[in-house]
Design a protein around this motif. Structure first.
Motif, PDB file in Angstrom:
ATOM      1  N   TYR A 521       0.851  -1.194   0.000  1.00 42.47           N
ATOM      2  CA  TYR A 521       0.000   0.000   0.000  1.00 42.47           C
ATOM      3  C   TYR A 521       0.883   1.239   0.000  1.00 42.47           C
ATOM      4  O   TYR A 521       1.998   1.219   0.521  1.00 42.47           O
ATOM      5  CB  TYR A 521      -0.910   0.026   1.241  1.00 42.47           C
ATOM      6  CG  TYR A 521      -1.908  -1.115   1.301  1.00 42.47           C
ATOM      7  CD1 TYR A 521      -3.088  -1.054   0.580  1.00 42.47           C
ATOM      8  CD2 TYR A 521      -1.640  -2.234   2.084  1.00 42.47           C
ATOM      9  CE1 TYR A 521      -4.002  -2.090   0.640  1.00 42.47           C
ATOM     10  CE2 TYR A 521      -2.540  -3.274   2.155  1.00 42.47           C
ATOM     11  CZ  TYR A 521      -3.728  -3.197   1.417  1.00 42.47           C
ATOM     12  OH  TYR A 521      -4.626  -4.225   1.464  1.00 42.47           O
ATOM     13  N   PRO A 522       0.331   2.350  -0.567  1.00 42.32           N
ATOM     14  CA  PRO A 522       1.096   3.604  -0.520  1.00 42.32           C
ATOM     15  C   PRO A 522       1.489   3.911   0.929  1.00 42.32           C
ATOM     16  O   PRO A 522       0.633   3.867   1.828  1.00 42.32           O
ATOM     17  CB  PRO A 522       0.131   4.637  -1.098  1.00 42.32           C
ATOM     18  CG  PRO A 522      -0.772   3.846  -1.973  1.00 42.32           C
ATOM     19  CD  PRO A 522      -0.932   2.515  -1.326  1.00 42.32           C
ATOM     20  N   GLY A 523       2.762   4.234   1.126  1.00 43.20           N
ATOM     21  CA  GLY A 523       3.279   4.404   2.489  1.00 43.20           C
ATOM     22  C   GLY A 523       2.578   5.486   3.288  1.00 43.20           C
ATOM     23  O   GLY A 523       2.237   5.301   4.459  1.00 43.20           O
ATOM     24  N   PHE A 524       2.351   6.663   2.697  1.00 47.67           N
ATOM     25  CA  PHE A 524       1.717   7.767   3.422  1.00 47.67           C
ATOM     26  C   PHE A 524       0.289   7.416   3.818  1.00 47.67           C
ATOM     27  O   PHE A 524      -0.152   7.696   4.952  1.00 47.67           O
ATOM     28  CB  PHE A 524       1.745   9.024   2.548  1.00 47.67           C
ATOM     29  CG  PHE A 524       1.364  10.266   3.308  1.00 47.67           C
ATOM     30  CD1 PHE A 524       2.114  10.683   4.410  1.00 47.67           C
ATOM     31  CD2 PHE A 524       0.259  11.009   2.941  1.00 47.67           C
ATOM     32  CE1 PHE A 524       1.771  11.833   5.103  1.00 47.67           C
ATOM     33  CE2 PHE A 524      -0.096  12.142   3.653  1.00 47.67           C
ATOM     34  CZ  PHE A 524       0.666  12.565   4.734  1.00 47.67           C
ATOM     35  N   ALA A 525      -0.464   6.772   2.939  1.00 48.71           N
ATOM     36  CA  ALA A 525      -1.837   6.363   3.242  1.00 48.71           C
ATOM     37  C   ALA A 525      -1.844   5.341   4.377  1.00 48.71           C
ATOM     38  O   ALA A 525      -2.697   5.382   5.293  1.00 48.71           O
ATOM     39  CB  ALA A 525      -2.494   5.779   1.989  1.00 48.71           C
ATOM     40  N   PHE A 526      -0.862   4.407   4.353  1.00 49.60           N
ATOM     41  CA  PHE A 526      -0.790   3.379   5.396  1.00 49.60           C
ATOM     42  C   PHE A 526      -0.549   4.005   6.776  1.00 49.60           C
ATOM     43  O   PHE A 526      -1.169   3.625   7.781  1.00 49.60           O
ATOM     44  CB  PHE A 526       0.348   2.400   5.043  1.00 49.60           C
ATOM     45  CG  PHE A 526       0.382   1.192   5.936  1.00 49.60           C
ATOM     46  CD1 PHE A 526      -0.411   0.081   5.660  1.00 49.60           C
ATOM     47  CD2 PHE A 526       1.205   1.168   7.056  1.00 49.60           C
ATOM     48  CE1 PHE A 526      -0.376  -1.028   6.489  1.00 49.60           C
ATOM     49  CE2 PHE A 526       1.240   0.057   7.885  1.00 49.60           C
ATOM     50  CZ  PHE A 526       0.454  -1.039   7.598  1.00 49.60           C
ATOM     51  N   ILE A 527       0.356   5.002   6.822  1.00 51.23           N
ATOM     52  CA  ILE A 527       0.655   5.689   8.099  1.00 51.23           C
ATOM     53  C   ILE A 527      -0.585   6.413   8.636  1.00 51.23           C
ATOM     54  O   ILE A 527      -0.868   6.414   9.839  1.00 51.23           O
ATOM     55  CB  ILE A 527       1.825   6.668   7.912  1.00 51.23           C
ATOM     56  CG1 ILE A 527       3.119   5.867   7.714  1.00 51.23           C
ATOM     57  CG2 ILE A 527       1.962   7.606   9.107  1.00 51.23           C
ATOM     58  CD1 ILE A 527       4.316   6.712   7.357  1.00 51.23           C
ATOM     59  N   LEU A 528      -1.346   7.064   7.737  1.00 48.77           N
ATOM     60  CA  LEU A 528      -2.580   7.752   8.170  1.00 48.77           C
ATOM     61  C   LEU A 528      -3.581   6.760   8.772  1.00 48.77           C
ATOM     62  O   LEU A 528      -4.246   7.045   9.786  1.00 48.77           O
ATOM     63  CB  LEU A 528      -3.210   8.491   6.995  1.00 48.77           C
ATOM     64  CG  LEU A 528      -2.438   9.728   6.481  1.00 48.77           C
ATOM     65  CD1 LEU A 528      -3.193  10.358   5.307  1.00 48.77           C
ATOM     66  CD2 LEU A 528      -2.238  10.760   7.578  1.00 48.77           C
ATOM     67  N   PHE A 529      -3.699   5.560   8.166  1.00 53.60           N
ATOM     68  CA  PHE A 529      -4.591   4.521   8.727  1.00 53.60           C
ATOM     69  C   PHE A 529      -4.141   4.109  10.133  1.00 53.60           C
ATOM     70  O   PHE A 529      -4.947   3.962  11.049  1.00 53.60           O
ATOM     71  CB  PHE A 529      -4.593   3.289   7.806  1.00 53.60           C
ATOM     72  CG  PHE A 529      -5.638   3.349   6.729  1.00 53.60           C
ATOM     73  CD1 PHE A 529      -6.989   3.442   7.060  1.00 53.60           C
ATOM     74  CD2 PHE A 529      -5.281   3.298   5.386  1.00 53.60           C
ATOM     75  CE1 PHE A 529      -7.948   3.489   6.056  1.00 53.60           C
ATOM     76  CE2 PHE A 529      -6.249   3.356   4.385  1.00 53.60           C
ATOM     77  CZ  PHE A 529      -7.594   3.457   4.711  1.00 53.60           C
ATOM     78  N   ILE A 530      -2.792   3.927  10.298  1.00 54.38           N
ATOM     79  CA  ILE A 530      -2.249   3.517  11.612  1.00 54.38           C
ATOM     80  C   ILE A 530      -2.541   4.575  12.678  1.00 54.38           C
ATOM     81  O   ILE A 530      -2.968   4.273  13.794  1.00 54.38           O
ATOM     82  CB  ILE A 530      -0.728   3.259  11.507  1.00 54.38           C
ATOM     83  CG1 ILE A 530      -0.445   2.058  10.594  1.00 54.38           C
ATOM     84  CG2 ILE A 530      -0.124   3.020  12.898  1.00 54.38           C
ATOM     85  CD1 ILE A 530      -1.023   0.751  11.064  1.00 54.38           C
ATOM     86  N   ALA A 532      -4.923   6.864  12.673  1.00 50.29           N
ATOM     87  CA  ALA A 532      -6.369   6.856  12.941  1.00 50.29           C
ATOM     88  C   ALA A 532      -6.743   5.692  13.861  1.00 50.29           C
ATOM     89  O   ALA A 532      -7.564   5.837  14.783  1.00 50.29           O
ATOM     90  CB  ALA A 532      -7.132   6.782  11.627  1.00 50.29           C
ATOM     91  N   ALA A 533      -6.134   4.507  13.618  1.00 52.05           N
ATOM     92  CA  ALA A 533      -6.436   3.324  14.442  1.00 52.05           C
ATOM     93  C   ALA A 533      -5.988   3.532  15.881  1.00 52.05           C
ATOM     94  O   ALA A 533      -6.712   3.190  16.829  1.00 52.05           O
ATOM     95  CB  ALA A 533      -5.756   2.098  13.838  1.00 52.05           C
ATOM     96  N   ILE A 534      -4.771   4.111  16.061  1.00 56.17           N
ATOM     97  CA  ILE A 534      -4.257   4.330  17.433  1.00 56.17           C
ATOM     98  C   ILE A 534      -5.148   5.298  18.195  1.00 56.17           C
ATOM     99  O   ILE A 534      -5.528   5.046  19.343  1.00 56.17           O
ATOM    100  CB  ILE A 534      -2.803   4.855  17.361  1.00 56.17           C
ATOM    101  CG1 ILE A 534      -1.871   3.751  16.847  1.00 56.17           C
ATOM    102  CG2 ILE A 534      -2.342   5.348  18.734  1.00 56.17           C
ATOM    103  CD1 ILE A 534      -0.463   4.229  16.544  1.00 56.17           C
ATOM    104  N   ILE A 535      -5.505   6.417  17.539  1.00 57.89           N
ATOM    105  CA  ILE A 535      -6.369   7.412  18.214  1.00 57.89           C
ATOM    106  C   ILE A 535      -7.722   6.797  18.529  1.00 57.89           C
ATOM    107  O   ILE A 535      -8.298   6.991  19.611  1.00 57.89           O
ATOM    108  CB  ILE A 535      -6.522   8.673  17.346  1.00 57.89           C
ATOM    109  CG1 ILE A 535      -5.161   9.368  17.164  1.00 57.89           C
ATOM    110  CG2 ILE A 535      -7.516   9.640  17.969  1.00 57.89           C
ATOM    111  CD1 ILE A 535      -5.177  10.536  16.199  1.00 57.89           C
TER     112      ILE A 535
END
Length: 553
Positions: A521-530, A532-535
């Protein structure tokens, strides 16, 4: 306080006693296990009998006998059969040799017994834990009783009390039960009572005070102290002829009407409690004698009860409520002077008090036991977590002993009617007292102060009102807490919006080709998902776990 070597035996004796009774259902008889107060408690249901507890305390010495007598006024600590056994607890002690009695007398008063008295009987009339009583005759021919304190008893009591104070302090520190039942306070009260009882000078003063207070009752006799032969360890007083009032022969009870005597006995105690605030606190049959002149003699003034003016007013209202069988009024009075959680439901206590009060209606002396009723009400209160003042425990014990005497001498005597009539008379006298010039002067001074300050206060009030500076402060809600809760809600809504934005942004970026990928997956999009999941998980934790735990607290 350190455990000194010469005190080891005292600690060992105490801990042996505690090992026996600590896990016993006698002392684990808490509010949760308290039986229905409407029925009598079966002593067979306990693993130790009331007599066994009394014997164990007796074997530990005079200090523990006194502790048992004090515990008999605590229905929140023990079941009623044990209270009854401890109330009559008396220790068996050896007779003090006459030579020691003579030595103590000379040390205290500076004169030999042979010089002070025309005659002195070497054999004692009675020997108790604190003192020994002898019959003697003054040079004037007057017969007296001489009570001499046992040698070394003061030192022994103080050592035992120090031991109990140290242990009770530790119990309250490390034991929840010790804190709940204020064990240290019980021992402090025992220390206060005993040290007073060890000073015969105070007992002589008590005899003189009570004799003066009850002078109007012709059938009551209080032995006067012979002050020339009194000290802290020696008490000389008028000798009381006769015997225990509950040992009057059945023939004499048939031959003589004891109702006039009983009437004066009841009224004299009402006066002591409600008017004087100074009462003989231990009127058990051994301390109440019937003289050959058919007078009731009150003896042993080592223990007296003192009631404040406020408590006298409360007891007056309580006695009126009990004599009118007004259970609702009695319950309200008891609650007004008791300590309990404001959020506690007291409806069960009120219901039990009303029932118990109504049970006494139309009862005669042989069935009526006002003292036991008060003690039962204290048990009801303890069951509900309501703490009634200790003065009412003492009042209950006084009335309980009186009930026994009245029921023995005059079974048909109407105690409640006497209480009702005499209390009304006392109430009228109290109202007259309030109309005395000195009391009226206090009222006039209060009115004078109000009159002097009223114009200024009215002027100040109208000035503030005219200038629109009047402020009314209402403490209805916790403003800081309310603002904090509102801010928390706003923060969580904001956090939810950020999570939603992160997820939407990440979903859109997934469609944008990128040379930097993570797990395909695109790296920046993957980090945004992570992120969001943590918050989101943290927010869920705050809502489901932390908020719930705060709610329980």
């Amino acid at each position: 306080m350190s455990l000194l070597p010469d005190q080891y035996d005292k600690y060992i004796r105490f801990f042996k006693f505690m090992m026996k009774y600590w896990n016993s259902d006698v002392f684990s008889y808490t509010e949760e296990k308290m039986a229905n107060t409407e029925t009598e408690i079966e002593t067979e249901s306990f693993d130790h009998s009331p007599e066994e507890l009394a014997d164990d305390l007796k074997s530990m010495g005079p200090t523990y006998v006194k502790l048992g007598q004090l515990l008999s006024t605590r229905p929140d600590l023990l079941p009623s059969p044990f209270l009854d056994a401890l109330a009559t607890l008396q220790d068996e002690v050896e007779i003090v040799d006459y030579q020691e009695i003579e030595t103590i007398f000379k040390e205290e008063l500076g004169v030999r017994i042979s010089k002070a008295f025309a005659s002195f009987e070497k054999e004692p009339l009675a020997s108790a834990s604190i003192g020994q009583v002898h019959r003697a005759v003054l040079h004037s021919g007057k017969i007296v009783a001489v009570k001499v304190q046992r040698p070394g008893i003061r030192k022994r009591f103080i050592e035992d009390l120090d031991t109990l104070m140290a242990i009770s302090e530790k119990l309250e520190t490390y034991s929840e039960m010790g804190r709940n039942y204020a064990i240290h306070s019980v021992i402090e009260e025992l220390r206060y009572v005993l040290l007073k009882e060890l000073d015969y000078t105070l007992e002589a003063q008590n005899l003189a005070t009570l004799k003066k207070n009850l002078a109007e009752f012709e059938h009551m006799f209080i032995p006067a102290p012979i002050l020339d032969y009194c000290s802290s360890k020696v008490l000389t007083m008028e000798f009381v002829e006769g015997g225990k009032i509950t040992k009057v022969s059945p023939l004499k009870r048939l031959d003589i009407s004891f109702e006039p005597l009983v009437d004066e006995l009841v009224k004299s105690y009402l006066k002591q409690i409600i008017v004087d605030g100074f009462a003989h606190a231990d009127p058990h049959p051994g301390n109440v004698y019937l003289t050959p002149e058919n007078k009731i003699a009150l003896m042993d003034l080592g223990m007296v009860a003192k009631f404040s003016n406020e408590m006298q007013e409360i007891i007056l209202k309580l006695m009126i409520g009990l004599s009118n069988y007004d259970g609702s009024r009695v319950a309200d009075i008891l609650l007004s002077i008791s300590e309990y959680d404001d959020k506690k439901d007291v409806s069960n206590f009120k219901k039990d008090v009303i029932r118990k009060t109504q049970e006494n209606e139309n009862a005669r002396a042989k069935d009526l036991q006002t003292g036991r009723v008060l003690i039962k009400m204290n048990q009801m209160a303890a069951k509900e977590g309501i703490h009634i003042p200790v003065e009412l425990n003492i009042l209950g014990k006084i009335l309980l002993n009186l009930d026994q005497i009245v029921a023995y001498l005059a079974p048909k005597y109407d105690v409640q009617q006497t209480v009702k009539d005499y209390v009304q008379l006392l109430m009228q006298q109290r109202m007259k007292e309030n109309l005395k010039p000195e009391n009226l002067m206090e009222v006039f001074l209060e009115m004078k102060e109000l009159t002097e300050n009223l114009p200024y206060r009215l002027n100040k009030f109208s000035e503030l009102l005219a200038d629109n500076k009047m402020k009314i402060q209402v403490d209805a809600i916790d403003e800081q807490r309310f603002t904090g809760a509102f801010q928390k809600v706003a923060n969580r809504i904001t956090a939810g919006l950020i999570i939603a934005a992160l997820i939407i942004g990440a979903a859109m970026l997934v469609r944008v080709p990128s040379s930097w990928t993570i797990a395909g997956y695109p790296g920046f999009a993957f980090i945004l998902f992570i992120i969001a999941a943590i918050i989101g998980l943290y927010l869920l934790y705050e809502i489901l776990l932390k908020d719930e735990s705060k709610k329980e607290k």
